[in-house]
Design an enzyme around this catalytic site. Sequence first.
Site, PDB file in Angstrom:
ATOM      1  N   HIS A   1     -28.907   9.044  23.352  1.00  0.00           N
ATOM      2  CA  HIS A   1     -29.037  10.481  24.222  1.00  0.00           C
ATOM      3  C   HIS A   1     -30.668  10.562  24.624  1.00  0.00           C
ATOM      4  O   HIS A   1     -31.214  10.247  23.384  1.00  0.00           O
ATOM      5  CB  HIS A   1     -28.676  11.735  23.544  1.00  0.00           C
TER       6      HIS A   1
ATOM      7  N   ASP B   1     -19.829  12.752  24.995  1.00  0.00           N
ATOM      8  CA  ASP B   1     -19.270  11.828  26.001  1.00  0.00           C
ATOM      9  C   ASP B   1     -18.052  11.171  25.279  1.00  0.00           C
ATOM     10  O   ASP B   1     -17.048  10.747  25.908  1.00  0.00           O
ATOM     11  CB  ASP B   1     -19.741  11.398  26.990  1.00  0.00           C
TER      12      ASP B   1
END
Length: 433
Positions: free
Chosen positions: A321, A377
């Site tokens: 991320h 996710d």
Amino acid sequence: MAHLDVVDSRTGKSYQIPIDNGYIRAVDIGKINSLDGDCEQDTKNGPRILRGLRILDTGYQNTACVESSITFIDGHKGIIRYRDLEIQELFHNYVYEDVMHLLIWGHLPSQEEKDHVRQGMAKAMNPPDSVIKVISAFPRDAETMPMMLAGMSAFAAADEIVCATRHTQKAMFQGRLEVADAALVRTIGYLASTMALIYCHKNDKGFTLPEPSKSLLGNLLWMMGVSQENSKVEECLNKLWILYADHEITNSTAAVLHAGSTLIDPVSAVTAGVICGYGPLHGGAIDLAYEALATIGIPERVPYFIEGVKRGKGRLFGYGHRIYKTRDPRLSLIEELMSRYKEEVEANPLIQVSLAIDKYASQDPYFIERNLKANADLMGCFLYTAMGFDPEMITAITIVSRCPGTLAHWRESLTQPVKLWRPLQKYVGPQLN
Ligand code: ACO
């Protein structure tokens, strides 16, 4: 005020660059000039071309492009706050509708406010014939994203104010928050309705008309015919959607603001965000993470797959991320939900593959050295499959859950001075003299 003392070795000149709460302004850097005098414009090459020092920041890795008071994220400590409330508190004590109000209007809503917005959204979710025809023109197995874009375009074409936006001399929404609020409520309704119509078309079933007493999520599931069959779904998404409701200036939120800075309408601006939301490195990672899990198939094949990623065979989707260098704080809340719906989640054998990936990657030096951790996710998709959604709809549903958050930023931008977003480039091609 704190400042940077800068000496330009090219000219020997000194500059004081003010530091405001950890930020310096790019325009102050632009005052640093290698030319004689403080010439800020290159009149030879045309007006308005600043000649001061510029900042090259490919991919916006260290550049803030807005001032915002909506969402606070500390990616090192793993903190997310919407307005002044911790995400954990919101997750445990509120539902999505409350959070949507909090993000957009800055406070938790009264029942009267909820009712007002519900009615506006439900009205917008009732699709005109043109929208129904556009969606039903697609083959049932068409990709969801082009269908979403088409549905949103058809809604935009049927909305008089949206169409008029491009033809007014005065800004339609800037500083006119009542008009903006009505338009953003319609925009959210349009996106949810598009989603419901696509779902019904793909599953070859009729949609149910929205009801003014239902919340956005309630009506979405109602139109899809999902809540009639399984009441757990709304309960689960009411929590999960809180985690996806906003994430400050993500790629897709930036796209909404970028488009919005042209003074375009919110339906068009959100459509720009939908496109970004589908990109493989952003929301589309959900699809790719899920597809990778299906390819791996069983936990025993995880090491082979990850070794391939390390050799450059592709990325490990659902991992890494830009902001989080610690564990994504949404993950533990997702895990809480997963244990609440344990039986349904575990009915999907791919959850074991996902857990094996996290176990292997979290101990592997490649991922440790680069600070790469599981992102929301990797696991979020299992709650959707547990609730009976086809994996290929997950990204689209997530985009609907993010829409109010992006529009909260759009609304905030309307209270700030108009500034067209227009980045610069560093030209490195040949120079003609
Ligand atoms: N798998 C393998 N290697 C990775 C991954 C990954 N998922 N993510 C980053 N890396 C490696 C890069 O190859 C690079 O290695 P290098 O230093 O040897 O060249 C290093 O880690 C840094 O990567 P960057 O791409 O520079 O990091 P950035 O902050 O730009 O990327 C991103 C963030 C795009 C999310 C990245 O981690 C990624 O591609 N992840 C997979 C896609 C994904 O899951 N996206 C969803 C993010 S959450 C969301 O948007 C909803």
